[in-house]
Design a protein around this motif. Structure first.
Motif, PDB file in Angstrom:
ATOM      1  N   SER A  53       0.816  -1.213   0.000  1.00 57.45           N
ATOM      2  CA  SER A  53       0.000   0.000   0.000  1.00 57.45           C
ATOM      3  C   SER A  53       0.854   1.269   0.000  1.00 57.45           C
ATOM      4  N   ARG A  54       2.009   1.256   0.639  1.00 54.77           N
ATOM      5  CA  ARG A  54       2.885   2.438   0.638  1.00 54.77           C
ATOM      6  C   ARG A  54       3.559   2.616  -0.713  1.00 54.77           C
ATOM      7  N   ARG A  55       3.670   1.552  -1.471  1.00 59.54           N
ATOM      8  CA  ARG A  55       4.342   1.630  -2.775  1.00 59.54           C
ATOM      9  C   ARG A  55       3.446   2.264  -3.837  1.00 59.54           C
ATOM     10  N   ILE A  56       2.136   2.021  -3.751  1.00 60.99           N
ATOM     11  CA  ILE A  56       1.255   2.468  -4.826  1.00 60.99           C
ATOM     12  C   ILE A  56       0.257   3.537  -4.399  1.00 60.99           C
ATOM     13  N   SER A  57       0.083   3.762  -3.105  1.00 60.62           N
ATOM     14  CA  SER A  57      -0.901   4.732  -2.620  1.00 60.62           C
ATOM     15  C   SER A  57      -0.213   5.982  -2.097  1.00 60.62           C
ATOM     16  N   ALA A  58      -0.999   7.036  -1.949  1.00 60.55           N
ATOM     17  CA  ALA A  58      -0.479   8.273  -1.370  1.00 60.55           C
ATOM     18  C   ALA A  58      -0.146   8.044   0.103  1.00 60.55           C
ATOM     19  N   VAL A  59       0.903   8.694   0.569  1.00 60.98           N
ATOM     20  CA  VAL A  59       1.318   8.601   1.963  1.00 60.98           C
ATOM     21  C   VAL A  59       1.395  10.007   2.555  1.00 60.98           C
ATOM     22  N   PRO A  60       1.257  10.119   3.880  1.00 67.38           N
ATOM     23  CA  PRO A  60       1.397  11.437   4.500  1.00 67.38           C
ATOM     24  C   PRO A  60       2.837  11.933   4.407  1.00 67.38           C
ATOM     25  N   PHE A  61       3.006  13.235   4.317  1.00 64.76           N
ATOM     26  CA  PHE A  61       4.324  13.852   4.321  1.00 64.76           C
ATOM     27  C   PHE A  61       4.460  14.658   5.614  1.00 64.76           C
ATOM     28  N   VAL A  62       5.689  14.772   6.117  1.00 65.80           N
ATOM     29  CA  VAL A  62       5.933  15.552   7.327  1.00 65.80           C
ATOM     30  C   VAL A  62       6.416  16.957   6.995  1.00 65.80           C
ATOM     31  N   GLY A  63       6.767  17.210   5.768  1.00 66.26           N
ATOM     32  CA  GLY A  63       7.209  18.521   5.301  1.00 66.26           C
ATOM     33  C   GLY A  63       7.333  18.487   3.792  1.00 66.26           C
ATOM     34  N   LYS A  64       7.778  19.583   3.210  1.00 62.33           N
ATOM     35  CA  LYS A  64       7.904  19.652   1.747  1.00 62.33           C
ATOM     36  C   LYS A  64       8.855  18.578   1.248  1.00 62.33           C
ATOM     37  N   ASP A  65       8.364  17.694   0.395  1.00 62.39           N
ATOM     38  CA  ASP A  65       9.137  16.602  -0.213  1.00 62.39           C
ATOM     39  C   ASP A  65       9.777  15.675   0.811  1.00 62.39           C
ATOM     40  N   VAL A  66       9.148  15.533   1.995  1.00 63.71           N
ATOM     41  CA  VAL A  66       9.667  14.633   3.037  1.00 63.71           C
ATOM     42  C   VAL A  66       8.542  13.687   3.459  1.00 63.71           C
ATOM     43  N   PRO A  67       8.468  12.498   2.830  1.00 59.62           N
ATOM     44  CA  PRO A  67       7.413  11.548   3.223  1.00 59.62           C
ATOM     45  C   PRO A  67       7.690  10.974   4.605  1.00 59.62           C
ATOM     46  N   SER A  68       6.621  10.657   5.326  1.00 63.02           N
ATOM     47  CA  SER A  68       6.800  10.005   6.619  1.00 63.02           C
ATOM     48  C   SER A  68       7.438   8.640   6.379  1.00 63.02           C
ATOM     49  N   GLU A  69       8.191   8.185   7.356  1.00 64.13           N
ATOM     50  CA  GLU A  69       8.934   6.933   7.150  1.00 64.13           C
ATOM     51  C   GLU A  69       8.055   5.702   7.150  1.00 64.13           C
ATOM     52  N   SER A  70       6.998   5.699   7.979  1.00 66.78           N
ATOM     53  CA  SER A  70       6.201   4.475   8.034  1.00 66.78           C
ATOM     54  C   SER A  70       4.701   4.699   8.183  1.00 66.78           C
ATOM     55  N   SER A  71       4.244   5.922   8.429  1.00 69.93           N
ATOM     56  CA  SER A  71       2.809   6.107   8.656  1.00 69.93           C
ATOM     57  C   SER A  71       2.034   6.132   7.340  1.00 69.93           C
ATOM     58  N   GLU A  72       0.754   5.798   7.456  1.00 74.89           N
ATOM     59  CA  GLU A  72      -0.167   5.811   6.332  1.00 74.89           C
ATOM     60  C   GLU A  72      -1.453   6.473   6.796  1.00 74.89           C
ATOM     61  N   PHE A  73      -2.279   6.906   5.848  1.00 76.38           N
ATOM     62  CA  PHE A  73      -3.576   7.455   6.212  1.00 76.38           C
ATOM     63  C   PHE A  73      -4.434   6.340   6.803  1.00 76.38           C
ATOM     64  N   ALA A  74      -5.188   6.659   7.855  1.00 77.52           N
ATOM     65  CA  ALA A  74      -5.960   5.635   8.558  1.00 77.52           C
ATOM     66  C   ALA A  74      -7.284   5.315   7.872  1.00 77.52           C
ATOM     67  N   HIS A  75      -7.917   6.303   7.267  1.00 71.74           N
ATOM     68  CA  HIS A  75      -9.241   6.082   6.692  1.00 71.74           C
ATOM     69  C   HIS A  75      -9.120   5.702   5.222  1.00 71.74           C
ATOM     70  N   PRO A  76      -9.733   4.588   4.806  1.00 73.23           N
ATOM     71  CA  PRO A  76      -9.601   4.131   3.420  1.00 73.23           C
ATOM     72  C   PRO A  76     -10.107   5.136   2.389  1.00 73.23           C
ATOM     73  N   ASP A  77     -11.167   5.884   2.708  1.00 69.72           N
ATOM     74  CA  ASP A  77     -11.671   6.870   1.751  1.00 69.72           C
ATOM     75  C   ASP A  77     -10.681   8.010   1.561  1.00 69.72           C
ATOM     76  N   ILE A  78      -9.962   8.377   2.603  1.00 75.53           N
ATOM     77  CA  ILE A  78      -8.939   9.417   2.501  1.00 75.53           C
ATOM     78  C   ILE A  78      -7.770   8.911   1.656  1.00 75.53           C
ATOM     79  N   VAL A  79      -7.402   7.652   1.837  1.00 78.19           N
ATOM     80  CA  VAL A  79      -6.332   7.059   1.019  1.00 78.19           C
ATOM     81  C   VAL A  79      -6.719   7.105  -0.455  1.00 78.19           C
ATOM     82  N   ILE A  80      -7.962   6.729  -0.756  1.00 78.02           N
ATOM     83  CA  ILE A  80      -8.423   6.723  -2.145  1.00 78.02           C
ATOM     84  C   ILE A  80      -8.401   8.132  -2.722  1.00 78.02           C
ATOM     85  N   GLY A  81      -8.963   9.090  -2.008  1.00 77.40           N
ATOM     86  CA  GLY A  81      -9.007  10.465  -2.497  1.00 77.40           C
ATOM     87  C   GLY A  81      -7.627  11.065  -2.666  1.00 77.40           C
TER      88      GLY A  81
END
Length: 121
Positions: A53-81
């Motif tokens: 899921s981290r490879r193909i879906s959007a992930v949260p970022f902690v700053g400009k061009d800095v993706p979080s190391e391991s967190s993902e969005f919790a709600h599936p609808d937010i992940v899709i959007g």
């Protein structure tokens, strides 16, 4: 109304009044985004068992061009959007496009019948 229609109306209401405004207020590559090829390679080097899921879906970022190391969005609808918007803003990555074409070709060769009438065509 039938139960299925009520469920679809509730989903549409939730999307229009909750999920869509939330996703649209996010900024691509600042608060969410796709992992670039370099970021993906570095993440796989750090954690070879990184979820698909981290490879193909959007992930949260902690700053400009800095993706979080391991967190993902919790709600599936937010992940899709967020994923739809990320692909819209950033485009499909070359490796993803290549993987998609290989998969479509594999499906095409596994199906029977004339090419034009196969489900993959």
């Amino acid at each position: 109304l039938e139960d299925e229609f009520v469920k679809l109306l509730n989903l549409a209401h939730d999307w229009l009044h909750s999920f869509l405004p939330f996703v649209l207020q996010k900024i691509d590559r600042v608060t969410f985004g796709l992992l670039s090829a370099d970021e993906l390679a570095a993440a796989l080097e750090r954690d070879p068992k990184m979820p698909e899921s981290r490879r193909i879906s959007a992930v949260p970022f902690v700053g400009k061009d800095v993706p979080s190391e391991s967190s993902e969005f919790a709600h599936p609808d937010i992940v899709i959007g967020a994923t739809i918007l990320a692909y819209r803003y950033e485009g499909v990555r070359k490796n993803d496009f290549k993987d998609l074409m290989v998969e479509l070709q594999r499906n095409m060769w596994e199906e029977a019948g004339p090419f034009a009438k196969r489900p993959s065509s």
